[in-house]
Scaffold this active site. Structure first.
Site, PDB file in Angstrom:
ATOM      1  N   ASP A 152       1.293  11.114  -9.190  1.00 29.63           N
ATOM      2  CA  ASP A 152       1.554  11.732  -7.892  1.00 29.63           C
ATOM      3  C   ASP A 152       0.419  12.656  -7.466  1.00 29.63           C
ATOM      4  O   ASP A 152       0.305  13.782  -7.955  1.00 29.63           O
ATOM      5  CB  ASP A 152       2.866  12.512  -7.962  1.00 29.63           C
ATOM      6  CG  ASP A 152       3.383  12.903  -6.586  1.00 29.63           C
ATOM      7  OD1 ASP A 152       2.639  12.762  -5.607  1.00 29.63           O
ATOM      8  OD2 ASP A 152       4.540  13.359  -6.497  1.00 29.63           O
ATOM      9  N   ASP A 328      -1.234  10.088  -0.577  1.00 26.03           N
ATOM     10  CA  ASP A 328      -0.222  10.496  -1.544  1.00 26.03           C
ATOM     11  C   ASP A 328       0.314   9.292  -2.327  1.00 26.03           C
ATOM     12  O   ASP A 328       1.066   8.480  -1.798  1.00 26.03           O
ATOM     13  CB  ASP A 328       0.927  11.177  -0.790  1.00 26.03           C
ATOM     14  CG  ASP A 328       1.906  11.893  -1.701  1.00 26.03           C
ATOM     15  OD1 ASP A 328       1.900  11.631  -2.913  1.00 26.03           O
ATOM     16  OD2 ASP A 328       2.692  12.713  -1.185  1.00 26.03           O
TER      17      ASP A 328
END
Length: 539
Positions: A152, A328
């Protein structure tokens, strides 16, 4: 009488052996996960289906968000993303139809394992077989306990499920606690991360974390409470790779384990069968891309956010100007300001929205491609990533109208599967290049580098017979790090005390609030033998 005495001796001897075995309370057992500990690839020779097909063991039905209901699923993702990026959205309950569908479904954790990397300082990126979540294997503590960690770039801290966690999600996953490591140190500082459907909370601990063979001692969160949304996915924690100081990236750089604080990511597409996903630290893996890398400087402090030139559909400009794009890997789809997204769908004949521009249906035979432009280069997204599969003859576009940061887009895996992305923390820039083609079990590039075998396998994780409660969680997992009240807002994991000496062992007595709980033994064997002797004298 002697036969009776002999039988009694045998019975008590058997009980004594049981008493000598360590006793784990059900909620403390860090290995009571229905076989989750063993993650060896399934034996493909025993399967009648295709060699690269997914192999599943049935789990008990779980009442979770339906992946067949696109509006519900997107709403859940928006709830989580709003917390992460500091925006607010009204809560919206799950539709009754989607819940009723779920109650009749068999849910499984099916993991598509990535091929083993052939370069140093690299790890395969596994996925769940649906392109919803991408995670890698990390080893924790002195014993190197293996955990699946979501990769992440939007998360600033790292956390794992703790062995003392009794939340439904924890009962379905591997956990980590003081019994798994001699170097585990619990700081007793509060750790908390907020999600749209609940919190992840526990303590900050210090121990070793190893990814791609790069091992450092660092603080991270060990959760004793987790949101039910994590029942849906195979990973057991989140590996924060944002630009905030104090992440795992900071520690490997400070330890001089890599020459440059840079990492390259290749994400796989499940429909391509072979999983060649990979994260490489210290330098990009040239075998994973073709042509040159095109870099764009980061323009948003500690976030991986870069200016975007435009968005295009079928070669036509949407007219998106002066927008930032947050890149992201922890987000499944792409989100943009509603007006921008509406302008894009106006270029698609037959598109329509029924929820004020949040989701859009498109003709299932639409073949136009969405593209994103950065620094004068345009990167095209495959139709198979932009358009959902038909559900009762209806298809959706995977670009959704919601603004998490004013004037900014949130660009996730829908786009990233189509490029090789490089995150350069030293130079504060992000680079993109064309992905090297992975086909028929191999990965190759036009640069003439050696090919890598991609005979990817599938592992299915079993689960105990626990059930979960309804959840508003969906896909596009993106955590919002909320530091403890006594921690600096921008320090992430570094808000905890400095790294401990790896040789220090945990205390023999676990603290009651610890995210992990020590094993205790039942020392009754001596008592049983005394009883046996007394009975013998009486007889």
């Amino acid at each position: 009488m002697r036969q009776t005495f002999a039988s009694l001796q045998l019975l008590l001897w058997t009980a004594g052996i049981n008493a000598l075995s360590p006793h784990y309370p059900r909620h403390e057992d860090s290995n009571s996960n229905g076989g989750l500990e063993a993650r060896a690839p399934a034996d493909e020779s025993a399967n009648a289906g295709p060699s690269l097909g997914f192999i599943s063991f049935e789990m008990p039905p779980k009442r979770v968000m339906s992946r067949d209901s696109v509006p519900d699923r997107v709403d859940a993702a928006i709830q989580m993303l709003a917390a992460k990026y500091g925006s607010e959205v009204p809560a919206r309950s799950v539709s009754k139809d989607s819940v009723s569908v779920l109650q009749d479904r068999d849910n499984t954790y099916s993991v598509s394992n990535a091929v083993e990397p052939t370069v140093d300082n690299a790890a395969g990126i596994d996925q769940d077989g649906t392109d919803y979540s991408y995670f890698t294997k990390a080893q924790f503590g002195s014993e190197g306990k293996q955990m699946y960690m979501l990769v992440d770039t939007g998360a600033s801290t790292t956390w794992v499920m703790g062995s003392g966690c009794t939340s439904p999600a924890c009962t379905k996953h591997n956990t980590f606690g003081p019994n798994d490591s001699k170097t585990y140190k619990d700081s007793q500082e509060v750790y908390n991360v907020s999600y749209g459907s609940g919190d992840v909370s526990g303590h900050v601990v210090s121990d070793t974390v190893s990814v791609a063979g790069l091992k450092v001692t660092m603080p991270f969160g060990v959760a004793n409470v987790t949101s039910d949304q994590f029942s849906q996915f195979p990973f057991e924690g989140i590996l924060g790779l944002s630009m905030v100081p104090g992440t795992w990236l900071t520690y490997i750089k400070d330890a001089k384990l890599i020459d440059a604080n840079i990492f390259g990511i290749a994400l796989s597409r499940s429909s391509d069968k072979a999983n060649d996903g990979e994260v490489a630290f210290g330098a990009p893996n040239k075998a994973k891309y073709t042509g040159d890398l095109s870099y764009t400087s980061v323009q948003s402090g500690n976030s991986w956010a870069i200016p975007m030139d435009d968005v295009l559909y079928d070669g036509k400009s949407v007219g998106v100007k002066d927008r930032l794009a947050y890149i992201d890997t922890g987000t499944t789809f792409v989100f943009g300001p509603p007006d921008d997204v509406a302008a894009m769908y106006k270029l698609i004949p037959g598109s329509a929205t029924t929820d004020n521009g949040r989701t859009y249906t498109i003709p299932c035979d639409a073949e136009g491609e969405v593209a994103f432009a950065f620094s004068g280069k345009t990167w095209t997204v495959s139709v198979k990533d932009f358009k959902t599969a038909p559900t009762q003859g209806v298809c959706f576009g995977n670009v959704y109208g919601h603004e998490f940061v004013a004037g900014a887009w949130l660009v996730g895996d829908m786009f990233l599967k189509n490029v090789y992305s490089v995150f350069d923390l030293d130079q504060k820039r992000i680079g993109f290049a064309a992905r090297a083609v992975a086909s028929s079990g191999s990965s190759s590039s036009s640069a003439g580098t050696s090919s890598t075998s991609a005979a990817s396998s599938t592992t299915t994780l079993g689960t105990p017979s626990a059930t979960t409660t309804p959840s508003e969680s969906g896909v596009g997992l993106t955590p919002d790090e909320t530091p403890a009240a006594n921690a600096p807002a921008d320090s992430g994991a570094s808000s905890s005390p400095g790294s401990s000496t790896t040789g220090s062992a945990p205390s023999d007595t676990a603290k009651p609030d610890s995210a992990g709980v020590k094993v205790y033994g039942v020392g009754t064997y001596g008592l049983l033998m005394s009883i046996l002797a007394i009975v013998g004298m009486i007889i």
